[in-house]
Design a protein around this motif. Structure first.
Motif, PDB file in Angstrom:
ATOM      1  N   VAL A  72       0.876  -1.166   0.000  1.00 44.97           N
ATOM      2  CA  VAL A  72       0.000   0.000   0.000  1.00 44.97           C
ATOM      3  C   VAL A  72       0.915   1.217   0.000  1.00 44.97           C
ATOM      4  O   VAL A  72       1.526   1.540   1.012  1.00 44.97           O
ATOM      5  CB  VAL A  72      -0.936   0.008   1.219  1.00 44.97           C
ATOM      6  N   ARG A 178      -5.587   0.171   4.891  1.00 48.39           N
ATOM      7  CA  ARG A 178      -4.945  -0.954   4.212  1.00 48.39           C
ATOM      8  C   ARG A 178      -5.907  -2.136   4.177  1.00 48.39           C
ATOM      9  O   ARG A 178      -6.788  -2.263   5.034  1.00 48.39           O
ATOM     10  CB  ARG A 178      -3.652  -1.343   4.916  1.00 48.39           C
ATOM     11  N   CYS A 182      -3.096  -7.238   5.649  1.00 44.59           N
ATOM     12  CA  CYS A 182      -1.959  -6.379   5.326  1.00 44.59           C
ATOM     13  C   CYS A 182      -1.305  -5.946   6.636  1.00 44.59           C
ATOM     14  O   CYS A 182      -1.987  -5.507   7.562  1.00 44.59           O
ATOM     15  CB  CYS A 182      -2.434  -5.160   4.527  1.00 44.59           C
TER      16      CYS A 182
END
Length: 393
Positions: A72, A178, A182
């Motif tokens: 990300v 996110r 993650c």
């Protein structure tokens, strides 16, 4: 292999019928073996297999190193127009949601290999912002409640219904939303999709984008070690048996370097630059190394496959184990039978449901892809991530 093992050891064993390296083989070659050594198909077979394994190791290792695990990208790293930049604030999660999962103008920059974000030998990996955002968009729209922003964690320790959580989270370090599964990597300071672990051997994080490549790298290195151990096992045991017969069993011999009685490094270097290293020494030096490395990697690979089969990454497996220990305590033995199967449905906080568990076969296919492509040096894009729908109407 080609510098020392091939002609000095492999040819002798497979083409010249010499199976002993203990210094007692003084008889001339039988006629059949002498004729066989002139045109040896076994040597061609071993050469081809060694080259194939080496190509697969290098191919998968380099791709693991230079392939993004899926990240990300923080807003501050995105090169957008000035008008777009004004609308996005790294400290405002609501604005961050506006760009996550949406196509943006292509922006290609570079991470540096010294940051542990991929690359090697000062060759830097490429960061394609648009590609990273497309990967994030596969997880759907990212929304979390405002009260969860302050927590900053991925999970709580009580009243957990699902683990790993299928809900998006907010990273207090990157100041951004996110996708599920993650996690923020402390080593390279970025949020990695389906984060497994950070591997210093490949100078990269292992996650959604390169987990398959990492497993194949480990698999082919382990295969090479096991194959080499099989080739040298007979010669190694013959060599050690001959040494024990001549000098008896003891831990220090003439070279004072232990049971294997290897020459000191300076003598090895002198032999390598003059007459060449004795085949017996090569066997005693190479076989234990291949065997031990192969044994460790096989155990490592089996552990990863077990985690994949139950729908966990390495980090998630570690967290799940910690959660079980923290919750169970005295009831650990009683609850273990219920918690071992991640598909068991339970409303208990001790046994949260793993919503990403699709069954062992589907889990393996989700990570490894088509089985027949595992044996060819071809790039395979990871499939779309599995995002379960845990909302009840």
């Amino acid at each position: 292999y080609f510098l020392s093992l091939r002609d000095k050891i492999i040819r002798k064993i497979w083409c010249e019928c010499i199976y002993s390296f203990d210094g007692e083989e003084n008889n001339p070659l039988p006629k059949v073996c002498a004729e066989k050594s002139k045109d040896c198909n076994w040597l061609v077979f071993h050469d081809s297999l060694v080259i194939y394994i080496a190509i697969m190791i290098l191919w998968n290792f380099l791709l693991t190193t230079f392939t993004s695990p899926g990240v990300v990208v923080p807003v501050k790293e995105i090169s957008l127009s000035a008008s777009r930049t004004d609308d996005v604030s790294t400290n405002n999660p609501t604005n961050a949601t506006e760009w996550v999962g949406k196509a943006q103008p292509s922006s290609i920059s570079r991470w540096t290999s010294t940051e542990g974000r991929g690359g090697c030998c000062f060759v830097n990996p490429v960061l394609d912002v648009a590609a990273e955002q497309n990967r994030v968009s596969l997880y759907g729209k990212l929304e979390v409640a405002n009260d969860k922003h302050e927590k900053g964690g991925d999970f709580g320790w009580t009243n957990i219904k699902h683990f790993p959580s299928p809900e998006p989270t907010y990273c207090n370090k990157c100041k951004q939303l996110r996708p599920p599964r993650c996690h923020h990597c402390k080593s390279c300071n970025r949020c990695v999709l389906q984060y497994d672990h950070h591997c210093p051997w490949v100078n990269n994080c292992i996650g959604y984008g390169n987990y398959r490549l990492f497993l194949l790298t480990v698999f082919y290195i382990a295969t090479g070690c096991c194959y080499g151990s099989g080739l040298l096992a007979g010669a190694f045991f013959d060599t050690m048996a001959g040494q024990f017969r001549r000098h008896g069993f003891k831990f220090l011999y003439a070279n004072k370097t232990g049971l294997l009685d290897l020459p000191p490094p300076w003598l090895l270097w002198e032999q390598a630059t003059t007459t060449g290293i004795d085949p017996e020494v090569i066997v005693r030096m190479v076989f234990p190394l291949l065997f031990l490395v192969g044994l460790v990697l096989v155990f490592f690979l089996v552990s990863h496959l077990r985690y994949i089969a139950v729908g966990y990454t390495t980090l998630e497996q570690t967290i799940a184990l910690s959660m079980k220990i923290a919750h169970q305590k005295a009831r650990l033995e009683k609850a273990r039978s219920k918690c071992d199967d991640p598909g068991v449905k339970s409303q208990s906080s001790v046994c949260p449901i793993n919503p990403f568990h699709q069954g062992w076969r589907a889990n393996l296919l989700q990570i490894l892809g088509p089985v027949h492509l595992l044996f060819f040096p071809v790039p395979v894009a990871p499939p779309e991530p599995f995002v379960p729908n845990t909302k009840v109407a």
